[in-house]
Design an enzyme around this catalytic site. Structure first.
Site, PDB file in Angstrom:
ATOM      1  CD  GLN A   1      -2.699   1.187   2.524  1.00  0.00           C
ATOM      2  OE1 GLN A   1      -2.150   1.506   3.579  1.00  0.00           O
ATOM      3  NE2 GLN A   1      -3.976   0.879   2.459  1.00  0.00           N
ATOM      4  N   GLY A   2       0.686   2.096  -1.002  1.00  0.00           N
ATOM      5  CA  GLY A   2       1.397   3.370  -1.065  1.00  0.00           C
ATOM      6  C   GLY A   2       0.440   4.522  -0.840  1.00  0.00           C
TER       7      GLY A   2
ATOM      8  CB  SER B   1       1.254   7.022   4.923  1.00  0.00           C
ATOM      9  OG  SER B   1       0.095   6.585   5.585  1.00  0.00           O
TER      10      SER B   1
ATOM     11  CB  SER C   1       3.152  -3.522   5.335  1.00  0.00           C
ATOM     12  OG  SER C   1       2.916  -2.698   6.442  1.00  0.00           O
TER      13      SER C   1
ATOM     14  CD  GLU D   1      -6.483  -0.481   7.356  1.00  0.00           C
ATOM     15  OE1 GLU D   1      -6.650   0.672   6.951  1.00  0.00           O
ATOM     16  OE2 GLU D   1      -5.385  -1.014   7.506  1.00  0.00           O
TER      17      GLU D   1
END
Lengths: 377, 287
Positions: free
Chosen positions: A121-122, A124, A156, A239
């Site tokens: 996941q990109g 933040s 992550s 989420e």
């Protein structure tokens, strides 16, 4: 107020239990937590087994109740977690399923289900954390590609991922929520540099990702250009929904282990500690019931979990930290030995009140969306 | 599994809310505070409405409903601070003549305390040596009896008391939120300030958690689950009242605001029907 399972759900549970009992003994040994390629192989191997047995799409296609049963039973049996498949199965996958074209679904969903491809996941950035919408990674259209330059953080599984669900700014002039676009970026594209970040627990659970003129095909855009914020909200609500079911079951199991250890080492005789464990047990039992309530609500309203997930996460994240503090009280001086179980988990748990929306942001969400209090600072 | 209320349960809750709005509105509450005596007329009307006979079988003149429905009804009672030994009389229906229809007021000894002793027609338990105390709650007269602090009530008593606590927690949450949306300082409503907003969010989390626990315990009837529900409901009622008081600022400290009535009743309910120490031990023993 019906907490019973239908015959169909009970049959599903029995079948799953039987399969878990037959399958888990044949799993390879758990990999070294510092060996990322080995972790990826292990997690993908587990996902492949689920796929072959027909359980791979439980997170997507099953009814919320069935998903609850699945997470409950796999946790109870001590099955592996989603691990490296977390973003693919619980973030990017559901987003593509909800917002992608037929061709995009066909390209990206089956490899996730089979455990062939891993996503990261990109979202933040160093200057866009809680205020995610202020992200600045730029994407400029050049023919049939976007040219992306910027920096992402807290990513992550970046070292081993094939794809990155990437949020970029496509219109710097528009109000901040309206100039964002959601892209699927291949992680082997030229111009990507991954620098692992070491957490306070000592391991590298996430990374910084530097993007220097990375070309991402326009065909990899999910949703319309500049509509990425809305697309993202779909992902985030997943989420905050049922993503923590397995963890609640795990916490209830941990409480049982704590009580056994405390009875053995004598700390159970301390009424203060005993009562503290009793209160925590009541809280996790209630969190389990709250999960069932949220799942019932999601089932009735047809899918995307609402702000009820924030209510859950707010209490859960703090309760889990208190649980490990209680574990440390049971261990006494052994709480300082990282070789003892629970102590590394205690360190990891410090992220729970921060990751996926800090408790402070969650309280804003609850106050504004459920209680109707005005936005403001 | 469907944890939501059924259509019938929602209708019941709506009906009880309307009934109590009529029988015991804010004016009635403040009147009762000024002159604390048990309103026999109100008690009879509650009896007529089936409040006490709710769980008696229909062939015995009851309503024939279960513990989940009783929990919803007691939640509403807690919301409006309905006074009197409601739990004791409800539990006595069918066993003590007159309890079911509200013609007889029943109280009981619990945790060495007896609420409403002077007003009750029937007292369950040994009250010899009972001494009146200056009750913290203006709407719950209390006597102390010498004893060892044992509990007389069943798990059902703890659960219904917990349901009242949830109703009270919801009421103080609602009051705090409506005050935060109306009161202005520094040129804006105070509910826009995060410091206030976060107090309210915390109140909602406590309420929802306690309600899920109480509802689930009413379905399973499990003794450990009931103990846990009482623990969380006590916590929600007491801490929500405290936060509601804080949100109200100086007004919250006055006799005129209702929030102190919620806090004081919540303290009384927390001491009765399985107080925290016993509840925590009961849940721990289940580990």
């Amino acid at each position: 107020m019906d907490l019973s399972c239908t015959e169909e759900e009970e049959a599903y549970r029995a079948r799953l239990r039987e399969w878990l009992a037959a399958t888990l003994p044949g799993l390879p040994e758990r990999p070294d937590p510092l060996d990322w390629p080995a972790r990826r192989a292990y997690d993908c191997g587990w996902q492949r087994r689920l796929y072959d047995a027909g359980y791979a799409d439980t997170h997507w296609d099953a009814s919320p109740t069935q998903r609850l049963v699945f997470l409950e039973e796999t946790e109870r049996a001590g099955a592996p977690y989603v691990g490296a498949n977390f973003v693919g199965l619980l973030h990017a996958g559901p987003t593509i399923a909800a917002e992608g074209t037929d061709a995009q679904r066909e390209r990206w969903l089956p490899p996730v289900l089979r455990g062939d491809e891993v996503w990261c996941q990109g979202f933040s950035e160093p200057d866009a954390g809680s205020d995610l919408a202020s992200l600045r990674t730029r994407a400029v259209r050049d023919g049939d590609a976007y040219v992306v330059t910027g920096q992402k953080i807290w990513t992550s599984h970046a070292e081993v991922a094939d794809w990155c669900e990437l949020l970029v700014r496509t219109d710097p002039e528009a109000p901040k929520h309206q100039g964002i676009t959601w892209l699927a970026m291949p992680m082997d594209a030229p111009g990507i540099t991954v620098r692992p970040l070491r957490t306070l627990a000592g391991s590298t659970e996430f990374a910084e990702v530097f993007l220097d003129e990375v070309r991402v095909p326009v065909a990899n855009r999910v949703g319309e250009e500049n509509d990425g914020w809305r697309v993202t909200m779909v992902t985030l609500s997943f989420e905050r929904g049922t993503a923590f079911v397995g963890e609640v079951v795990a916490c209830r199991r941990l409480l049982g282990e704590l009580a056994r250890t405390a009875r053995k080492n004598g700390t159970w005789d301390d009424p203060v500690l005993r009562r503290r464990l009793g209160r925590l047990s009541a809280e996790f039992q209630a969190l389990w019931r709250l999960t069932q309530a949220n799942v019932s609500e999601a089932q009735a309203t047809g899918g995307v979990p609402g702000a009820g997930g924030s209510v859950f996460k707010l209490h859960y994240s703090h309760a889990r930290q208190e649980l490990y503090d209680a574990a440390a009280a049971v261990l006494g001086p052994d709480a300082l030995d990282l070789g003892r179980e629970w102590n590394l988990d205690r360190l990891s748990s410090l992220s729970y009140t921060i990751a996926a929306g800090t408790s402070q942001i969650q309280r804003n969400i609850v106050a504004e969306r459920i209680l109707g209090l005005p936005k403001g600072r | 599994m469907d944890f939501r209320l059924t259509e019938d349960q929602r209708a019941l809750r709506r009906g009880v809310r309307e009934l109590l709005g009529r029988l015991f509105d804010r004016e009635a509450l403040r009147g009762a505070v000024d002159e604390p005596s048990l309103d026999r007329g109100l008690w009879r009307e509650l009896g007529d409405a089936g409040f006490f006979a709710l769980r008696l079988p229909e062939e015995e003149g009851g309503v024939g409903l279960g513990l989940p429905e009783a929990v919803l009804v007691f939640e509403e009672a807690g919301r409006v601070l309905l006074p009197g030994p409601l739990v004791a009389t409800h539990l006595a229906a069918g066993a003590v003549p007159g309890a079911a229809d509200g013609s007889v007021v029943v109280t009981s000894v619990d945790e060495d305390l007896v609420p409403w002793l002077d007003e009750a027609d029937v007292v369950l338990g040994d009250v010899s040596g009972a001494v009146q105390v200056r009750s913290v709650d203006p709407l719950t007269p209390l006597h102390r009896v010498p004893g060892t602090g044992g509990a007389t009530g069943a798990a059902e008593a703890a659960l219904l008391t917990a349901a009242e606590q949830v109703g009270s927690a919801q009421a103080t949450l609602d009051t705090a939120v409506s005050h935060a949306r109306a009161r202005s300082q520094f040129g804006q409503v105070i509910g826009g300030f995060q410091a206030v907003k976060h107090l309210c969010a915390g109140m909602l989390v406590r309420t929802e958690l306690a309600r899920a626990a109480v509802w689930a315990a009413s379905v399973t009837g499990d003794a450990v689950e009931v103990a846990g529900a009482k623990l969380l409901a006590d916590d929600a009622a007491v801490r929500n009242a405290r936060d509601c008081l804080q949100v109200h600022g100086g007004m919250g400290f006055t006799w005129e605001a209702d929030v102190h009535l919620h806090l004081k009743r919540a303290w009384v309910r927390a001491e009765l029907r399985m107080p925290a120490a016993r509840a925590e031990e009961a849940v721990a023993a289940g580990l």
